[in-house]
Design a protein around this motif. Structure first.
Motif, PDB file in Angstrom:
ATOM      1  N   PHE A 704       0.871   1.977  -7.145  1.00 46.67           N
ATOM      2  CA  PHE A 704       0.089   1.033  -6.340  1.00 46.67           C
ATOM      3  C   PHE A 704       0.520   1.099  -4.874  1.00 46.67           C
ATOM      4  O   PHE A 704      -0.305   1.199  -3.964  1.00 46.67           O
ATOM      5  CB  PHE A 704       0.275  -0.371  -6.910  1.00 46.67           C
ATOM      6  CG  PHE A 704      -0.467  -1.455  -6.183  1.00 46.67           C
ATOM      7  CD1 PHE A 704      -1.818  -1.320  -5.881  1.00 46.67           C
ATOM      8  CD2 PHE A 704       0.179  -2.629  -5.828  1.00 46.67           C
ATOM      9  CE1 PHE A 704      -2.512  -2.341  -5.227  1.00 46.67           C
ATOM     10  CE2 PHE A 704      -0.495  -3.652  -5.178  1.00 46.67           C
ATOM     11  CZ  PHE A 704      -1.847  -3.504  -4.871  1.00 46.67           C
ATOM     12  N   PHE A 705       1.827   1.062  -4.657  1.00 45.27           N
ATOM     13  CA  PHE A 705       2.368   1.109  -3.296  1.00 45.27           C
ATOM     14  C   PHE A 705       2.003   2.435  -2.618  1.00 45.27           C
ATOM     15  O   PHE A 705       1.632   2.468  -1.441  1.00 45.27           O
ATOM     16  CB  PHE A 705       3.886   0.932  -3.357  1.00 45.27           C
ATOM     17  CG  PHE A 705       4.560   0.803  -2.014  1.00 45.27           C
ATOM     18  CD1 PHE A 705       4.147  -0.142  -1.082  1.00 45.27           C
ATOM     19  CD2 PHE A 705       5.634   1.625  -1.692  1.00 45.27           C
ATOM     20  CE1 PHE A 705       4.779  -0.272   0.146  1.00 45.27           C
ATOM     21  CE2 PHE A 705       6.275   1.513  -0.466  1.00 45.27           C
ATOM     22  CZ  PHE A 705       5.842   0.561   0.458  1.00 45.27           C
ATOM     23  N   GLY A 706       2.059   3.501  -3.384  1.00 44.37           N
ATOM     24  CA  GLY A 706       1.751   4.811  -2.812  1.00 44.37           C
ATOM     25  C   GLY A 706       0.270   5.054  -2.639  1.00 44.37           C
ATOM     26  O   GLY A 706      -0.191   5.465  -1.564  1.00 44.37           O
ATOM     27  N   GLY A 714       5.176  -0.114   6.561  1.00 43.39           N
ATOM     28  CA  GLY A 714       4.362  -0.285   7.761  1.00 43.39           C
ATOM     29  C   GLY A 714       2.879  -0.316   7.447  1.00 43.39           C
ATOM     30  O   GLY A 714       2.130  -1.151   7.978  1.00 43.39           O
ATOM     31  N   LYS A 715       2.425   0.585   6.575  1.00 44.08           N
ATOM     32  CA  LYS A 715       1.008   0.613   6.215  1.00 44.08           C
ATOM     33  C   LYS A 715       0.632  -0.590   5.351  1.00 44.08           C
ATOM     34  O   LYS A 715      -0.483  -1.121   5.457  1.00 44.08           O
ATOM     35  CB  LYS A 715       0.685   1.921   5.506  1.00 44.08           C
ATOM     36  CG  LYS A 715       0.738   3.144   6.425  1.00 44.08           C
ATOM     37  CD  LYS A 715       0.380   4.424   5.680  1.00 44.08           C
ATOM     38  CE  LYS A 715       0.427   5.623   6.623  1.00 44.08           C
ATOM     39  NZ  LYS A 715       0.102   6.898   5.935  1.00 44.08           N
ATOM     40  N   ALA A 716       1.549  -1.020   4.492  1.00 42.74           N
ATOM     41  CA  ALA A 716       1.275  -2.199   3.664  1.00 42.74           C
ATOM     42  C   ALA A 716       1.150  -3.442   4.542  1.00 42.74           C
ATOM     43  O   ALA A 716       0.273  -4.283   4.333  1.00 42.74           O
ATOM     44  CB  ALA A 716       2.377  -2.385   2.628  1.00 42.74           C
ATOM     45  N   TYR A 721      -2.270  -7.527   7.158  1.00 43.04           N
ATOM     46  CA  TYR A 721      -2.670  -8.193   8.402  1.00 43.04           C
ATOM     47  C   TYR A 721      -4.169  -8.063   8.612  1.00 43.04           C
ATOM     48  O   TYR A 721      -4.847  -9.010   9.030  1.00 43.04           O
ATOM     49  CB  TYR A 721      -1.912  -7.592   9.588  1.00 43.04           C
ATOM     50  CG  TYR A 721      -2.043  -8.404  10.856  1.00 43.04           C
ATOM     51  CD1 TYR A 721      -1.225  -9.507  11.086  1.00 43.04           C
ATOM     52  CD2 TYR A 721      -2.999  -8.067  11.815  1.00 43.04           C
ATOM     53  CE1 TYR A 721      -1.354 -10.253  12.245  1.00 43.04           C
ATOM     54  CE2 TYR A 721      -3.136  -8.819  12.975  1.00 43.04           C
ATOM     55  CZ  TYR A 721      -2.312  -9.915  13.186  1.00 43.04           C
ATOM     56  OH  TYR A 721      -2.443 -10.660  14.335  1.00 43.04           O
ATOM     57  N   GLU A 722      -4.698  -6.876   8.289  1.00 42.12           N
ATOM     58  CA  GLU A 722      -6.136  -6.665   8.434  1.00 42.12           C
ATOM     59  C   GLU A 722      -6.921  -7.610   7.528  1.00 42.12           C
ATOM     60  O   GLU A 722      -7.892  -8.249   7.964  1.00 42.12           O
ATOM     61  CB  GLU A 722      -6.481  -5.218   8.098  1.00 42.12           C
ATOM     62  CG  GLU A 722      -7.978  -4.918   8.193  1.00 42.12           C
ATOM     63  CD  GLU A 722      -8.330  -3.516   7.745  1.00 42.12           C
ATOM     64  OE1 GLU A 722      -9.516  -3.152   7.832  1.00 42.12           O
ATOM     65  OE2 GLU A 722      -7.421  -2.784   7.278  1.00 42.12           O
ATOM     66  N   MET A 723      -6.502  -7.728   6.262  1.00 45.92           N
ATOM     67  CA  MET A 723      -7.215  -8.609   5.332  1.00 45.92           C
ATOM     68  C   MET A 723      -7.062 -10.077   5.698  1.00 45.92           C
ATOM     69  O   MET A 723      -7.921 -10.901   5.400  1.00 45.92           O
ATOM     70  CB  MET A 723      -6.730  -8.367   3.905  1.00 45.92           C
ATOM     71  CG  MET A 723      -7.101  -7.008   3.339  1.00 45.92           C
ATOM     72  SD  MET A 723      -8.881  -6.678   3.300  1.00 45.92           S
ATOM     73  CE  MET A 723      -9.438  -7.874   2.087  1.00 45.92           C
ATOM     74  N   ASP A 766       7.493  -5.810   2.286  1.00 52.52           N
ATOM     75  CA  ASP A 766       8.857  -5.561   1.796  1.00 52.52           C
ATOM     76  C   ASP A 766       8.990  -5.876   0.310  1.00 52.52           C
ATOM     77  O   ASP A 766       9.745  -5.207  -0.410  1.00 52.52           O
ATOM     78  CB  ASP A 766       9.866  -6.376   2.612  1.00 52.52           C
ATOM     79  CG  ASP A 766      10.087  -5.791   4.006  1.00 52.52           C
ATOM     80  OD1 ASP A 766       9.528  -4.713   4.288  1.00 52.52           O
ATOM     81  OD2 ASP A 766      10.800  -6.423   4.806  1.00 52.52           O
ATOM     82  N   ILE A 767       8.263  -6.887  -0.163  1.00 50.98           N
ATOM     83  CA  ILE A 767       8.287  -7.181  -1.600  1.00 50.98           C
ATOM     84  C   ILE A 767       7.669  -6.020  -2.384  1.00 50.98           C
ATOM     85  O   ILE A 767       8.197  -5.591  -3.427  1.00 50.98           O
ATOM     86  CB  ILE A 767       7.535  -8.488  -1.906  1.00 50.98           C
ATOM     87  CG1 ILE A 767       8.346  -9.692  -1.420  1.00 50.98           C
ATOM     88  CG2 ILE A 767       7.264  -8.623  -3.404  1.00 50.98           C
ATOM     89  CD1 ILE A 767       9.605  -9.965  -2.207  1.00 50.98           C
TER      90      ILE A 767
END
Length: 775
Positions: A704-706, A714-716, A721-723, A766-767
């Motif tokens: 999921f993270f990948g 950074g991308k997460a 932030y976008e959502m 980070d989580i």
């Protein structure tokens, strides 16, 4: 705020330099760091400085009877004090505790008086110095206790702390406790002393421990519907300290009203007590100590002794239904501790169940590290497999000593992370549980997703049991050690309270089990029906059917349209109903099939970047919104959005709208949808490949993270932030509705300033990275 902190740091540094320069040559004085940061080293240096000024020659870190007595003999530290150093110590302590005392100049100015008075007021005391700073206030000044609400603290708890201080300050052996909104060992002992005072126990005998006199007194002080007075106040305080229980909260009160009775009933059910709705002795005991009433009947037990067929029959006849036995023992002990296959058959023949325990040393800090956890996880897996334990069995890894909060963070959590990694390397056939104090079990669940907790409640004096409520995932509570006497003889036994609705324990070995097998078969059958229905996309119809009852109101219809009523009716006519949940094979947690399929449905239809990803509101983004709303609600006590995420998001046993199961469901929904969107699998194949033994669920967070966030924090963070900030009409309108609904219509600004939202999104990222790293 930044300017205030800078000034405070400068004054703390000034205090550190002054105390070191003044007392560095005094025998017994220990210097503190000169770094401008408040901490115990500075407070202890000031304590030794105070003792020196009071004429005490044997200096120590303890602000004990000698120090208190010396101040009392002086009538307190008077406002007209001629010894400037004593005043400078008070001023230094005030700055270290965040109270502006004017300067460190040795003169008891109005600023200094106001600082001390404000501390007293914050603590719940009458802010009248009456010409001197009392000994107990000096003691409070020289601790690291806080008297203002701290991050994550509860205003309800703080009000009780202030009440205890104000009511019992004059008792000879009651000292000022923190008033920062956190339940702790000191607060629990203070409550116990308060009960003892009200029972008529003399001050010098009021120790704060749950002894025979206190037990006898409480047996005469049941409280129930309509009762009022001090014992209702004390009982309701204990209830607040033990909340929330199953999401139910209560308040400090003087009357035993229906709301308190409602909480008590839930607490009794959670504690596996008779649901009397009263503050009876068993409930008092459970609220106050980790054993509860040790004489209550238990249906669980554990022992280091071999269980013969005769002993097993004796235990069953005595009312026991589950027994804990050990998988191994370090070489050289030559005991009966490790269980055997023959023993297991004798136990099962007596209709008893078994829960396996792993303890290899485990009595010292040095026994715990990531490496030892990994080694123990491998050995526990191999031993359990050799004995025939089936898939999904919970193995309780023991922490058999009083680990402090600091040690839990430094050694115990890494140990459990090692266990998790080892079990994962073997395919996660077995789940890990934790045995230890309440604090150990809570942190093992919060940080490593330990499935069930076996609480060492019998060790009621452990610091990890004092000031901590029972973990939400407790399955067993060890409450009494005794010699069990049966027709076939006696042997040592620990009595446990067992909650049968948690870990069912093991009734047989050498059998195969597939925790998600029923759900896999259910989706497969539903998919066949969707194909035979002949209208629409079968994968989409399956997702819509399963999410139709819970995720089909106007918000979700606005995003995705309504679930197909035609197919729902068709499937219902074939005997199909919504199966809302099932057990996750790799964690053992109950997860929502409805949420998974809602997240999958959103991702499947509108998760592509070209749509602006509104479909992700059905999954992780929707949970991001609800947790954001809760943080906005709690912002007064939780200024940091980052800390709020780190404390509340995906933490097992932590009440939150974005819990651990939610993150599992978000990840699985996303991954199942992606498997279907690429055209290589249908939903039935995707579910089977994901949840089967050695399936893709073993690396769900990593994938999921990948796959969604590029494998970087950074991308997460940017995606979150976008959502959270996009002004796109569809996303914005549904986001607003979710946020306002979560706080019951309270009108909150949708967003805090960008920096605040930014740190909240960093916590989310980070989580995610932490969960992926744990796999």
């Amino acid at each position: 705020m930044e300017r205030t902190l800078k000034v405070a740091d400068e004054m703390v540094l000034k205090a550190q330099k002054w105390v070191n320069a003044t007392y560095k040559d005094v025998s017994g004085y220990n210097t503190c760091p000169e770094n401008g940061k408040t901490g115990w080293p500075t407070m202890l240096s000031l304590t030794r400085a105070l003792q020196h000024e009071l004429g005490i020659t044997a200096l120590s870190d303890s602000f004990g009877p000698s120090t208190l007595g010396a101040i009392d003999e002086r009538g307190g530290i008077k406002l007209v004090e001629k010894n400037e150093n004593l005043v400078k110590i008070i001023q230094s302590a005030c700055f270290c505790k965040g109270y502006h005392a004017g300067d460190i100049n040795g003169t008891f100015t109005m600023n200094t008086q106001s600082a001390v008075a404000k501390l007293m007021e914050d603590a719940g005391l009458e802010p009248n110095l009456k010409g001197a700073v009392p000994a107990k206030v000096m003691k409070a000044l020289l601790t690291m206790d806080a008297y203002v609400l701290q991050a994550g603290g509860s205003e309800k708890i703080r009000s009780i702390q202030q009440w205890l201080n104000g009511r019992y300050y004059s008792r000879s052996n009651f000292y000022v406790i923190p008033a920062e909104g956190h339940f702790s060992r000191d607060v629990q002992k203070a409550l116990m002393k308060a009960i003892q005072y009200e029972l008529g126990v003399p001050d010098e005998q009021a120790t704060g421990y749950f002894g025979p006199t206190t037990k006898a007194g409480l047996k005469k002080h049941d409280v129930g519907a309509g009762d009022t007075g001090i014992f209702v106040q004390l009982f309701s305080a204990a209830c607040v300290f033990n909340e929330p229980v199953e999401g139910v909260r209560t308040t400090f009160r003087e009357t035993f009203d229906p709301k308190l009775a409602e909480f008590v009933e839930v607490f009794q059910r959670f504690s596996y007590l008779p649901q009397t709705k009263r503050g009876d002795y068993a409930t008092w005991a459970q609220l106050l100590v980790s054993t509860g009433d040790p004489d209550r009947k238990g249906t669980g037990c554990d022992t280091s002794k071999r269980i013969t067929a005769a002993r097993a029959r004796d235990l069953y006849a005595a009312g026991y239904r589950v027994i804990g036995r050990y998988l191994a023992e370090p070489p050289g002990y030559n005991t009966e501790k490790p269980m055997t296959k023959r023993e297991l058959q004798d136990i099962f023949s007596a209709n008893l169940r078994v829960f396996p325990i792993w303890q290899y040393g485990a009595r010292h800090l040095e026994d715990f590290s990531y490496t030892s956890g990994y080694q123990h996880g491998l050995r526990a897996h191999d031993t359990a497999e050799g004995l025939g334990f089936g898939r999904g069995t919970v193995i309780y890894f023991a922490v058999d000593y009083d680990a402090t909060t600091e040690q839990i963070a430094s050694n115990i959590v890494p140990y459990f992370n090692g266990v998790v990694a080892a079990l994962a390397s073997r395919g996660k056939k077995y789940l890990h549980g934790a045995y230890g104090s309440r604090n150990v079990c809570t942190q093992a669940a919060k940080h490593t997703a330990a499935r069930w907790s076996f609480v060492s409640g019998m060790s009621y004096g452990f610091s990890g049991n004092l000031g901590f409520p029972n973990p939400d995932n407790w399955a067993l509570n060890q409450i009494q050690e005794f010699d069990f006497k049966g027709p076939s003889g006696s042997f040592p036994l620990d009595k446990d309270i067992w909650r049968p609705d948690t870990d069912p324990a093991v009734a047989s070995v050498d059998t195969s089990a597939d925790p998600a097998g029923r759900f896999i078969a259910y989706v497969s059958k539903l998919h066949e029906l969707a194909k035979s229905y002949g209208k629409g996309d079968p994968d989409q119809l399956v997702m819509e059917f399963i999410r139709s009852e819970k995720y089909n109101d106007w918000k979700w219809k606005t995003l995705l349209g309504p679930a197909s009523q035609g197919f729902i009716g068709f499937a219902n006519s074939k005997g199909m109903t919504v199966e809302p949940e099932f057990n996750d094979p790799s964690t053992g947690y109950t997860i929502s099939a409805e949420h998974i399929m809602a997240a999958a449905n959103g991702q499947y239809l509108m998760g592509d970047p070209k749509f602006g990803r509104p479909g992700e509101i059905m999954g992780w983004a929707g949970d991001l919104y609800t947790l954001y709303a809760e943080w906005r609600r709690d912002h007064d006590s939780y200024a940091s959005g980052y800390k709020y995420c780190m404390d509340k998001m995906a933490r097992p046993g932590t009440p939150s709208s974005f819990g651990f199961a939610d993150l599992i469901e978000d990840a699985d929904g996303y991954l199942l949808a992606q498997d279907c969107r690429d055209g290589k699998k249908n939903i039935a194949q995707a579910v089977r490949d994901h949840y089967s033994e050695n399936g893709r669920h073993l690396k769900r967070f990593t994938r999921f993270f990948g796959d969604r966030f590029g494998g970087t924090a950074g991308k997460a963070k940017a995606a979150a932030y976008e959502m959270l900030t996009t002004g796109e009409d569809l996303v914005s309108s549904v986001r607003t509705a979710i946020i306002q609904n979560q706080v019951k219509g309270a009108m909150l600004p949708e967003l805090l300033p960008s920096g605040k939202a930014d740190e909240y999104c960093q916590g989310f990222a980070d989580i995610l990275q932490e969960r992926a790293g744990a796999e």
